[in-house]
Design a protein around this motif. Sequence first.
Motif, PDB file in Angstrom:
ATOM      1  N   ARG A 117       0.834  -1.205   0.000  1.00  0.00           N
ATOM      2  CA  ARG A 117       0.000   0.000   0.000  1.00  0.00           C
ATOM      3  C   ARG A 117       0.872   1.260   0.000  1.00  0.00           C
ATOM      4  O   ARG A 117       0.616   2.210  -0.745  1.00  0.00           O
ATOM      5  CB  ARG A 117      -0.923   0.003   1.220  1.00  0.00           C
ATOM      6  CG  ARG A 117      -1.991   1.106   1.181  1.00  0.00           C
ATOM      7  CD  ARG A 117      -2.634   1.301   2.555  1.00  0.00           C
ATOM      8  NE  ARG A 117      -3.079   0.041   3.140  1.00  0.00           N
ATOM      9  CZ  ARG A 117      -4.238  -0.539   2.862  1.00  0.00           C
ATOM     10  NH1 ARG A 117      -5.050   0.020   1.984  1.00  0.00           N
ATOM     11  NH2 ARG A 117      -4.573  -1.671   3.458  1.00  0.00           N
ATOM     12  N   THR A 132      -4.946   7.577  -1.126  1.00  0.00           N
ATOM     13  CA  THR A 132      -6.113   6.696  -1.217  1.00  0.00           C
ATOM     14  C   THR A 132      -6.220   6.008  -2.584  1.00  0.00           C
ATOM     15  O   THR A 132      -6.977   5.045  -2.733  1.00  0.00           O
ATOM     16  CB  THR A 132      -7.404   7.485  -0.953  1.00  0.00           C
ATOM     17  OG1 THR A 132      -7.430   8.639  -1.811  1.00  0.00           O
ATOM     18  CG2 THR A 132      -7.475   7.935   0.500  1.00  0.00           C
ATOM     19  N   GLY A 135      -5.607   1.989  -2.787  1.00  0.00           N
ATOM     20  CA  GLY A 135      -6.612   0.963  -2.515  1.00  0.00           C
ATOM     21  C   GLY A 135      -7.243   0.391  -3.778  1.00  0.00           C
ATOM     22  O   GLY A 135      -7.231  -0.825  -3.994  1.00  0.00           O
TER      23      GLY A 135
END
Length: 322
Positions: A117, A132, A135
């Motif tokens: 990530r 973000t 994701g």
Amino acid sequence: MTTTHAFESSTLSSEESIVEAGTESAVVLDSVRKRYGDVQAVDGISLTIRRGEFFGILGPNGAGKTTLIEIMEGLRQADAGTIEVLGMPPWPRNVALLPRLGLQTQKSAFFARLTAREHLATVAALYGLPATAAGPALKLVGLRGEADKRVGDLSGGQRQRLAIAGALIHEPELVFLDEPTAALDTQARRDLWQVLRELKAQGRTIVYTTHHLDEAEALCDRVAIVVSGAVIALDTPHRLVGAAHVPTRVMVPVGQLSTDQAGALPGVIRVTVEGGSVVLETSTAGATLAAVGDLIGLDEVQTRTATLEDVYLELTGSETRS
């Protein structure tokens, strides 16, 4: 040699139809050359890749595929010829092109101490995207379960998928994928195929190299087969297979038909025994199957028609590698 000329003829008609249709081009190469010492890696290649096309570049190791891709990407300067990518020259390094391109190379670089990530969040930041964005990219390539695992602890196949996620995270118009499924198992390969089909459905252009010929046949709108730095065939997989002089293989379980009986049937040009089957290679599949049916019936008899792999082997005289 005759076969190669037949494919070249098909190539010309295919290219002409693109020009006549006025389809906007994503990549245009004209007489591109690149030499390394005594090796002519790219030898006068000219081709056009349409916007929204899934375009495959196939060829043996050392054929010049990666050099050609790197020239398109702006990572390498051609010695001669002109290159246009999304309407612009990629060399000298064109900063305006970078946000519009997605690149997955054979030897991708990673931040090995970061988690998957964190790695993608770092890549996203290079494009001015929020963390973000990592994701959805992880979900796209099936790595949500490994999101918090360090990159250095991922398997080779997982790192390959992470590299692809990095190439797609900024939603580029044109994606270059250089042997993206090389380290993936069969199921992971098929999962990636679906991802790529969805990308194409979104209108993205994909330029793809692979040694998996079944993959190219299943995914690509057109393929160019490159040998010794030159394109020796370019067309749709369907047309290339249709133009091939490859016999149909009729497979009969061993014990039901002797090789002597098989060799005497109409249309049969060669008989071998492979993997528990008597294999009849035939130029007239209908007549051969009818004759087999008359002798033993057609239960458990299988047929295999020409594939893109057969075309590739016929043209290159080389073996594929996965």
